[in-house]
Scaffold this motif. Structure first.
Motif, PDB file in Angstrom:
ATOM      1  N   ARG A   1       7.322   1.009  43.524  1.00  0.00           N
ATOM      2  CA  ARG A   1       8.725   0.049  43.239  1.00  0.00           C
ATOM      3  C   ARG A   1       8.527  -1.109  42.094  1.00  0.00           C
ATOM      4  O   ARG A   1       9.496  -1.853  41.941  1.00  0.00           O
ATOM      5  N   GLY A   2       7.373  -1.253  41.714  1.00  0.00           N
ATOM      6  CA  GLY A   2       7.235  -2.093  40.798  1.00  0.00           C
ATOM      7  C   GLY A   2       6.902  -3.687  41.396  1.00  0.00           C
ATOM      8  O   GLY A   2       6.761  -3.529  42.365  1.00  0.00           O
ATOM      9  N   PRO A   3       7.077  -4.887  40.601  1.00  0.00           N
ATOM     10  CA  PRO A   3       6.831  -5.896  41.069  1.00  0.00           C
ATOM     11  C   PRO A   3       7.554  -6.408  42.206  1.00  0.00           C
ATOM     12  O   PRO A   3       8.676  -6.000  42.744  1.00  0.00           O
ATOM     13  N   GLN A   4       6.878  -6.969  43.388  1.00  0.00           N
ATOM     14  CA  GLN A   4       7.387  -7.539  44.559  1.00  0.00           C
ATOM     15  C   GLN A   4       6.668  -8.902  44.774  1.00  0.00           C
ATOM     16  O   GLN A   4       5.808  -9.410  44.297  1.00  0.00           O
ATOM     17  N   THR A   5       7.433  -9.619  45.908  1.00  0.00           N
ATOM     18  CA  THR A   5       7.023 -10.796  46.438  1.00  0.00           C
ATOM     19  C   THR A   5       6.414 -10.458  47.708  1.00  0.00           C
ATOM     20  O   THR A   5       6.473  -9.467  48.495  1.00  0.00           O
ATOM     21  N   ALA A   6       5.753 -11.600  48.202  1.00  0.00           N
ATOM     22  CA  ALA A   6       5.344 -11.343  49.802  1.00  0.00           C
ATOM     23  C   ALA A   6       6.520 -11.045  50.410  1.00  0.00           C
ATOM     24  O   ALA A   6       6.559 -10.453  51.395  1.00  0.00           O
ATOM     25  N   SER A   7       7.397 -11.764  50.309  1.00  0.00           N
ATOM     26  CA  SER A   7       8.726 -11.543  51.209  1.00  0.00           C
ATOM     27  C   SER A   7       9.381 -10.377  51.159  1.00  0.00           C
ATOM     28  O   SER A   7       9.869  -9.742  52.057  1.00  0.00           O
ATOM     29  N   THR A   8       9.409  -9.652  49.796  1.00  0.00           N
ATOM     30  CA  THR A   8      10.176  -8.445  49.826  1.00  0.00           C
ATOM     31  C   THR A   8       9.164  -7.366  50.243  1.00  0.00           C
ATOM     32  O   THR A   8       9.628  -6.505  51.200  1.00  0.00           O
ATOM     33  N   LEU A   9       7.746  -7.418  50.171  1.00  0.00           N
ATOM     34  CA  LEU A   9       6.842  -6.545  50.806  1.00  0.00           C
ATOM     35  C   LEU A   9       6.824  -6.623  52.431  1.00  0.00           C
ATOM     36  O   LEU A   9       6.969  -5.593  53.039  1.00  0.00           O
ATOM     37  N   ALA A  10       7.026  -7.808  52.918  1.00  0.00           N
ATOM     38  CA  ALA A  10       7.213  -8.148  54.290  1.00  0.00           C
ATOM     39  C   ALA A  10       8.359  -7.316  54.844  1.00  0.00           C
ATOM     40  O   ALA A  10       8.520  -6.838  55.971  1.00  0.00           O
ATOM     41  N   ALA A  11       9.261  -7.424  54.240  1.00  0.00           N
ATOM     42  CA  ALA A  11      10.587  -6.838  54.584  1.00  0.00           C
ATOM     43  C   ALA A  11      10.490  -5.180  54.691  1.00  0.00           C
ATOM     44  O   ALA A  11      10.959  -4.568  55.845  1.00  0.00           O
ATOM     45  N   ILE A  12      10.017  -4.810  53.792  1.00  0.00           N
ATOM     46  CA  ILE A  12       9.679  -3.148  53.700  1.00  0.00           C
ATOM     47  C   ILE A  12       8.780  -2.840  54.603  1.00  0.00           C
ATOM     48  O   ILE A  12       9.072  -1.989  55.425  1.00  0.00           O
ATOM     49  N   ILE A  13       7.568  -3.786  54.944  1.00  0.00           N
ATOM     50  CA  ILE A  13       6.580  -3.116  55.828  1.00  0.00           C
ATOM     51  C   ILE A  13       6.751  -3.368  57.227  1.00  0.00           C
ATOM     52  O   ILE A  13       6.388  -2.704  58.262  1.00  0.00           O
ATOM     53  N   GLY A  14       7.603  -4.792  57.366  1.00  0.00           N
ATOM     54  CA  GLY A  14       7.890  -5.103  58.709  1.00  0.00           C
ATOM     55  C   GLY A  14       6.679  -5.943  59.282  1.00  0.00           C
ATOM     56  O   GLY A  14       6.281  -5.954  60.408  1.00  0.00           O
TER      57      GLY A  14
ATOM     58  N   SER B   1       5.648 -12.665  56.072  1.00  0.00           N
ATOM     59  CA  SER B   1       5.331 -12.859  54.571  1.00  0.00           C
ATOM     60  C   SER B   1       4.092 -13.575  54.500  1.00  0.00           C
ATOM     61  O   SER B   1       3.179 -13.490  53.506  1.00  0.00           O
ATOM     62  N   GLY B   2       3.499 -14.218  55.698  1.00  0.00           N
ATOM     63  CA  GLY B   2       2.272 -14.801  55.564  1.00  0.00           C
ATOM     64  C   GLY B   2       1.394 -13.858  55.596  1.00  0.00           C
ATOM     65  O   GLY B   2       0.185 -14.032  54.875  1.00  0.00           O
ATOM     66  N   ALA B   3       1.416 -12.731  56.371  1.00  0.00           N
ATOM     67  CA  ALA B   3       0.406 -11.838  56.316  1.00  0.00           C
ATOM     68  C   ALA B   3       0.320 -11.069  54.942  1.00  0.00           C
ATOM     69  O   ALA B   3      -0.688 -10.774  54.268  1.00  0.00           O
ATOM     70  N   THR B   4       1.271 -10.434  54.490  1.00  0.00           N
ATOM     71  CA  THR B   4       1.577 -10.084  53.209  1.00  0.00           C
ATOM     72  C   THR B   4       0.969 -10.843  52.043  1.00  0.00           C
ATOM     73  O   THR B   4       0.402 -10.338  51.178  1.00  0.00           O
ATOM     74  N   SER B   5       1.208 -12.183  51.952  1.00  0.00           N
ATOM     75  CA  SER B   5       0.663 -13.394  51.149  1.00  0.00           C
ATOM     76  C   SER B   5      -0.760 -13.031  51.187  1.00  0.00           C
ATOM     77  O   SER B   5      -1.398 -13.288  50.213  1.00  0.00           O
ATOM     78  N   TYR B   6      -1.219 -13.147  52.362  1.00  0.00           N
ATOM     79  CA  TYR B   6      -2.985 -13.162  52.507  1.00  0.00           C
ATOM     80  C   TYR B   6      -3.382 -12.016  51.795  1.00  0.00           C
ATOM     81  O   TYR B   6      -4.526 -11.904  50.956  1.00  0.00           O
ATOM     82  N   HIS B   7      -2.948 -10.666  52.182  1.00  0.00           N
ATOM     83  CA  HIS B   7      -3.419  -9.576  51.612  1.00  0.00           C
ATOM     84  C   HIS B   7      -3.131  -9.293  50.035  1.00  0.00           C
ATOM     85  O   HIS B   7      -4.111  -8.909  49.312  1.00  0.00           O
ATOM     86  N   LEU B   8      -2.266  -9.936  49.474  1.00  0.00           N
ATOM     87  CA  LEU B   8      -1.896  -9.774  47.862  1.00  0.00           C
ATOM     88  C   LEU B   8      -2.964 -10.657  47.366  1.00  0.00           C
ATOM     89  O   LEU B   8      -3.483 -10.297  46.543  1.00  0.00           O
ATOM     90  N   ARG B   9      -3.346 -11.821  47.817  1.00  0.00           N
ATOM     91  CA  ARG B   9      -4.294 -12.633  47.316  1.00  0.00           C
ATOM     92  C   ARG B   9      -5.771 -12.008  47.505  1.00  0.00           C
ATOM     93  O   ARG B   9      -6.670 -11.972  46.562  1.00  0.00           O
ATOM     94  N   ALA B  10      -6.124 -11.278  48.654  1.00  0.00           N
ATOM     95  CA  ALA B  10      -7.096 -10.490  48.649  1.00  0.00           C
ATOM     96  C   ALA B  10      -7.401  -9.447  47.533  1.00  0.00           C
ATOM     97  O   ALA B  10      -8.320  -9.269  47.020  1.00  0.00           O
TER      98      ALA B  10
END
Length: 202
Positions: free
Chosen positions: A33-46, A49-58
């Protein structure tokens, strides 16, 4: 991640960073899907945003993804997967047990997602697919009798064809009428990201 014909082969550190089902899913979504934020990824995955932000940084720590320059704010950072091929080393006996386990997780999850994407396409109701896309896909299986040398030749021909197609259509993601497609031994369109509330960006 460097962009070259051979692509990047993930080393032990990158494999370990990716060896989590949610991280593989995030990585796959950034490719799809191209560029995303932690919030948009959180909405897709369920997830939160804190969890997706942590994994993005990793993932970013091992250069698997990067922050999109000149986009977003300190509170809303955009992330992308750099263009270019990656090679996933399969688990083998020369790896340490930890590296072999990481390779198994990454490989299994990538192919699980790949199969799920194909099944989603095959089971997609016709009404959910624009008419101009309904006959554009191809899922084909052919049986051949080949020697190892011949199979290597066919593999190279297919790789060359895919590379030529990628080069031919590179950079047209913003053109009207285009949609992200998945090219494997099959080729089919992916559901429009906008239909699920996520902008279709590259």
């Amino acid at each position: 991640m460097t962009e070259n014909d051979e692509g990047r082969t993930l080393d032990a550190g990158a494999l370990k960073a990716l060896a989590h089902p949610l991280r593989v899913r995030i990585y796959d979504l950034l490719s799809e899907r191209g560029p995303q934020t932690a919030s948009t990824l959180a909405a897709i995955i369920g997830e939160t945003s804190g969890a997706t932000s942590y994994h993005l940084r990793a993932l970013a720590a091992k250069d698997l993804i990067r922050e999109v320059p000149d986009r977003g704010t300190a509170r809303e950072r955009w992330w992308e997967r750099p263009k270019g091929r990656i090679n996933l080393p399969g688990p083998d006996d020369t790896m340490s047990p930890a590296n072999r386990a990481a390779a198994q997780i990454v490989t299994s999850e990538f192919f699980r997602l790949r199969h799920q994407t194909l099944m989603d396409y095959l089971n997609r109701p016709t009404a959910d697919q624009p008419e101009e896309w309904r006959d554009a896909g191809l899922v084909m299986t052919t049986m051949l009798d080949l020697t190892p040398e011949q199979m290597l030749e066919v593999r190279q021909e297919l790789s060359d064809l895919v590379d030529a197609v990628v080069e031919r259509y590179r950079g047209q993601e913003s053109q009207p009428g285009t949609r992200r497609v998945s090219l494997r031994a099959e080729i089919f369109d992916l559901p429009a990201a906008g239909s699920r509330g996520v902008p279709n960006q590259e």
